[in-house]
Design a protein around this motif. Sequence first.
Motif, PDB file in Angstrom:
ATOM      1  N   GLU A  41      33.037  45.713-101.459  1.00  0.00           N
ATOM      2  CA  GLU A  41      32.868  44.355-102.002  1.00  0.00           C
ATOM      3  C   GLU A  41      31.740  43.607-101.297  1.00  0.00           C
ATOM      4  O   GLU A  41      31.111  42.724-101.884  1.00  0.00           O
ATOM      5  CB  GLU A  41      34.194  43.607-101.925  1.00  0.00           C
ATOM      6  N   GLN A  42      31.463  43.965-100.057  1.00  0.00           N
ATOM      7  CA  GLN A  42      30.282  43.425 -99.380  1.00  0.00           C
ATOM      8  C   GLN A  42      29.019  43.861-100.137  1.00  0.00           C
ATOM      9  O   GLN A  42      28.101  43.071-100.344  1.00  0.00           O
ATOM     10  CB  GLN A  42      30.221  43.911 -97.929  1.00  0.00           C
ATOM     11  N   CYS A  45      28.439  41.819-103.275  1.00  0.00           N
ATOM     12  CA  CYS A  45      27.846  40.511-102.985  1.00  0.00           C
ATOM     13  C   CYS A  45      26.348  40.631-102.719  1.00  0.00           C
ATOM     14  O   CYS A  45      25.556  39.817-103.198  1.00  0.00           O
ATOM     15  CB  CYS A  45      28.569  39.878-101.805  1.00  0.00           C
ATOM     16  N   CYS A  67      26.238  39.667-111.018  1.00  0.00           N
ATOM     17  CA  CYS A  67      26.114  41.001-110.440  1.00  0.00           C
ATOM     18  C   CYS A  67      26.433  42.051-111.481  1.00  0.00           C
ATOM     19  O   CYS A  67      27.452  41.962-112.166  1.00  0.00           O
ATOM     20  CB  CYS A  67      27.045  41.157-109.239  1.00  0.00           C
ATOM     21  N   HIS A 116      25.128  39.357 -94.047  1.00  0.00           N
ATOM     22  CA  HIS A 116      25.991  40.496 -94.361  1.00  0.00           C
ATOM     23  C   HIS A 116      25.849  41.610 -93.335  1.00  0.00           C
ATOM     24  O   HIS A 116      26.823  42.322 -93.069  1.00  0.00           O
ATOM     25  CB  HIS A 116      25.706  41.029 -95.772  1.00  0.00           C
TER      26      HIS A 116
END
Length: 141
Positions: A41-42, A45, A67, A116
């Motif tokens: 899920e990182q 993003c 996305c 991130h």
Amino acid sequence: MDLLKQRVLQAMSLTDDFYNHINDACLTLRISNVPSNTIGEQAYCMIGARESYLKSLKMGHWAGFDCSLMDSNDKTLINSKLEETHTNIERFLRETSLDQMNSSLLFDLLEHEVQHHGQLIRYAYANKISFPKSWNIRYTV
């Protein structure tokens, strides 16, 4: 502005290296005992940010987040989307002179990508994941 462009591309290369380095099972890992999404899920993003900021750079103003990644547990798809977004941004930067608005958006993208990286370092330590050589050089992890 050339330095800013270079740093964005460097940050994206580091992200790409991380996701190429980890195995498929790592995508579902979280940080235990704290609010956490997954490593996959990182990637969602970051891919979405790359796509959204590129769209915004082309429009000259923030155009919202979107996305195209449909599965944050598919390593092949994630790596493909990271490569695609990296190439698309690199092409745009090579062909475009940055004005003040675009410079601001590009700084935002750089900050987002690097933020991130900090999160991924925590995920890696929490889950005993090794780092690619490029991360050892850049972040001394």
